[in-house]
Design an enzyme around this catalytic site. Structure first.
Site, PDB file in Angstrom:
ATOM      1  N   ASN A 152       0.881  -1.174   0.000  1.00  0.00           N
ATOM      2  CA  ASN A 152       0.000   0.000   0.000  1.00  0.00           C
ATOM      3  C   ASN A 152       0.914   1.217   0.000  1.00  0.00           C
ATOM      4  O   ASN A 152       1.462   1.591   1.036  1.00  0.00           O
ATOM      5  CB  ASN A 152      -0.902  -0.021   1.227  1.00  0.00           C
ATOM      6  CG  ASN A 152      -1.860   1.171   1.279  1.00  0.00           C
ATOM      7  OD1 ASN A 152      -1.799   2.066   0.454  1.00  0.00           O
ATOM      8  ND2 ASN A 152      -2.733   1.177   2.274  1.00  0.00           N
TER       9      ASN A 152
ATOM     10  N   ARG B 262      -2.572  -2.147  -3.427  1.00  0.00           N
ATOM     11  CA  ARG B 262      -3.762  -1.312  -3.255  1.00  0.00           C
ATOM     12  C   ARG B 262      -3.659  -0.125  -4.200  1.00  0.00           C
ATOM     13  O   ARG B 262      -2.653   0.584  -4.232  1.00  0.00           O
ATOM     14  CB  ARG B 262      -3.854  -0.797  -1.821  1.00  0.00           C
ATOM     15  CG  ARG B 262      -5.085   0.100  -1.617  1.00  0.00           C
ATOM     16  CD  ARG B 262      -5.006   0.868  -0.322  1.00  0.00           C
ATOM     17  NE  ARG B 262      -6.173   1.721  -0.150  1.00  0.00           N
ATOM     18  CZ  ARG B 262      -6.155   2.895   0.457  1.00  0.00           C
ATOM     19  NH1 ARG B 262      -5.030   3.377   0.935  1.00  0.00           N
ATOM     20  NH2 ARG B 262      -7.254   3.602   0.579  1.00  0.00           N
TER      21      ARG B 262
ATOM     22  N   HIS C 175     -12.840   2.726   0.238  1.00  0.00           N
ATOM     23  CA  HIS C 175     -12.812   1.732   1.327  1.00  0.00           C
ATOM     24  C   HIS C 175     -13.485   0.424   0.909  1.00  0.00           C
ATOM     25  O   HIS C 175     -13.967  -0.328   1.756  1.00  0.00           O
ATOM     26  CB  HIS C 175     -13.517   2.268   2.593  1.00  0.00           C
ATOM     27  CG  HIS C 175     -12.827   3.421   3.242  1.00  0.00           C
ATOM     28  ND1 HIS C 175     -13.523   4.465   3.819  1.00  0.00           N
ATOM     29  CD2 HIS C 175     -11.503   3.708   3.413  1.00  0.00           C
ATOM     30  CE1 HIS C 175     -12.663   5.339   4.315  1.00  0.00           C
ATOM     31  NE2 HIS C 175     -11.437   4.900   4.074  1.00  0.00           N
TER      32      HIS C 175
ATOM     33  N   ARG D  49     -11.163  15.877   7.111  1.00  0.00           N
ATOM     34  CA  ARG D  49     -12.036  16.179   5.969  1.00  0.00           C
ATOM     35  C   ARG D  49     -13.417  16.575   6.459  1.00  0.00           C
ATOM     36  O   ARG D  49     -13.954  15.992   7.398  1.00  0.00           O
ATOM     37  CB  ARG D  49     -12.158  14.970   5.042  1.00  0.00           C
ATOM     38  CG  ARG D  49     -10.859  14.516   4.418  1.00  0.00           C
ATOM     39  CD  ARG D  49     -11.076  13.290   3.552  1.00  0.00           C
ATOM     40  NE  ARG D  49      -9.827  12.587   3.319  1.00  0.00           N
ATOM     41  CZ  ARG D  49      -9.729  11.270   3.182  1.00  0.00           C
ATOM     42  NH1 ARG D  49     -10.806  10.505   3.235  1.00  0.00           N
ATOM     43  NH2 ARG D  49      -8.563  10.709   2.964  1.00  0.00           N
TER      44      ARG D  49
ATOM     45  N   GLU E  54      -7.789  -5.324   5.558  1.00  0.00           N
ATOM     46  CA  GLU E  54      -7.701  -5.015   4.134  1.00  0.00           C
ATOM     47  C   GLU E  54      -6.545  -5.748   3.466  1.00  0.00           C
ATOM     48  O   GLU E  54      -6.638  -6.125   2.298  1.00  0.00           O
ATOM     49  CB  GLU E  54      -7.582  -3.496   3.949  1.00  0.00           C
ATOM     50  CG  GLU E  54      -8.830  -2.748   4.389  1.00  0.00           C
ATOM     51  CD  GLU E  54      -8.657  -1.243   4.368  1.00  0.00           C
ATOM     52  OE1 GLU E  54      -9.006  -0.623   3.354  1.00  0.00           O
ATOM     53  OE2 GLU E  54      -8.173  -0.689   5.374  1.00  0.00           O
TER      54      GLU E  54
END
Length: 395
Positions: free
Chosen positions: A10, A87, A176, A237, A381
């Site tokens: 990743n 990823r 996600h 965010r 993940e």
């Protein structure tokens, strides 16, 4: 039969997370992080079941980090890798599933860079560095957006002129995906459904947050949109704001688009509301000490999450369960409890003892008797990426 190995990568603009996964195992053989890449303080840290180690990287580049990783993989693998799984944040409409990486896939990832300018170029850097170090091993791209390509048009289209969708691919994509896919599949098994079956609301809550409605293993709607900014309140965010906020800030404060993007992506969310931090653990401690900004940030976070989850019920024919995952979702009993309080109209109710007594790293049901199922399920993940990489090799 020898169990296959997958190296999961990743890659960000200044970091590389990695994990060495053996087929069928629940824990990584080796995992770690190369960080502060591009600086003279770059380091490579790795851990096994018995040790945690760290070393400096001489030139601090992505390529040198991969080269330093190679002997570690050889030391702990004991056999050749079967695949390297990467990823990739944005696959646009090009990809609905994992892909073997070739020149066409690389070109498509690059073409989607405008949709994820902070992520896709970094993902490509990691792919190219890894392919240089592991040139004879299949490399597989796993896209955050792919799981959500099952959304119907009425869920992914914005109410803007069609030409902007047709010519510029402006639509809702969602992110996600690997996490939502993993935890809803786990929920089906834990709840006694057939594998992959069930109607679930999934809340992935970390520094980035999203919610998702999943029916029988297919994403029907999700909170994030064209970019990861849409939807829930997150660490820094803003999540949803009035779309005309950009014009308002430009007219009244003279701000340009880069300044507004900085505001909404880096200075808002929990940090902006609290004026204190984007770390939920610190916010909960500050709220306990009666910090008004921290209390407000937590209340807004939970209310907006509940409102999103209730709205996503429109995508489902029924509700088999609500799932909490991610760093906040897995570890904050207070956030789970306050969110569920806002969802009383659905008949959801927590077992207070089960919620407060949840042990980190465990999947556990926390609903009260008579309530629809509520689960805390740790996401994995890296395991999802490894499993999808191997599944692609089998076809």
């Amino acid at each position: 039969m020898t169990q296959r190995l997958v190296l999961v990568i990743n890659c960000g603009s200044s970091s590389i997370k990695f994990a060495l996964r053996r087929e069928g195992d629940s824990a990584a053989l080796l995992s770690g992080l190369a960080e502060r890449l591009g600086s003279d303080q770059a380091t490579l840290q790795w851990k096994t079941a018995s040790a945690l180690e760290e070393t400096l990287l001489e030139d601090g580049e992505h390529g040198s980090a991969m080269a330093a990783l190679l002997p570690l993989i050889e030391q702990h693998a004991g056999q050749p890798l079967s695949a390297v799984g990467h990823r990739v944040v944005h696959g646009g409409e090009h990809f609905t599933q994992a892909q073997l990486i070739d020149n066409k896939v690389i070109a498509a990832i690059s073409a989607n860079a405008d949709l994820a300018p902070l992520h896709n170029p970094a993902n490509l850097t990691g792919i190219q560095a890894a392919m240089a170090v592991f040139p004879d091993i299949p490399h597989v791209a796993i896209f955050d957006t792919a799981f959500h390509q099952s959304m119907p048009a009425y869920a992914y289209r914005y109410a803007i002129p069609e030409a902007l969708y047709r010519e510029h691919a402006i639509r809702r994509y969602g992110f996600h995906g690997t996490s939502h896919q993993y935890v809803t599949h786990r929920a089906s098994l834990l709840s006694g459904h057939a594998p992959g079956r069930g109607a679930w609301l999934s809340a992935h809550l970390g520094n980035g947050c999203s919610s998702c409605a999943v029916l029988d293993g297919r994403s029907l709607d999700t909170s994030m949109g064209l970019t990861p900014l849409e939807g829930l309140v997150m660490g820094t965010r803003s999540g949803d704001v009035d779309p005309n906020l950009h014009a308002h800030l430009g007219r009244t404060l003279g701000w340009d688009l880069p300044r507004i993007e900085q505001l909404l992506n880096r200075e808002s969310g929990l940090l902006g509301l609290s004026g204190l931090t984007n770390d939920m653990r610190q916010l909960e401690a500050a709220a306990d000490d009666d910090h008004e900004g921290a209390k407000l940030a937590i209340e807004v976070f939970c209310y907006r999450l509940a409102r999103s989850l209730l709205g996503l019920c429109a995508a489902l024919p029924r509700l088999d369960g609500l799932l909490f995952t991610g760093g906040i979702g897995e570890n904050s009993a207070k956030i789970r409890a306050r969110t569920v309080e806002h969802m009383g109209a659905m008949g959801l109710k927590l077992d207070e003892a089960a919620n407060n007594g949840h042990a980190r790293g465990e999947a556990v049901a926390i609903h009260a008797k008579g309530s629809p199922t509520i689960w805390v399920i740790p996401t994995d993940e890296e395991r999802q990426i490894a499993d999808e990489s191997l599944a692609l090799l089998d076809h």
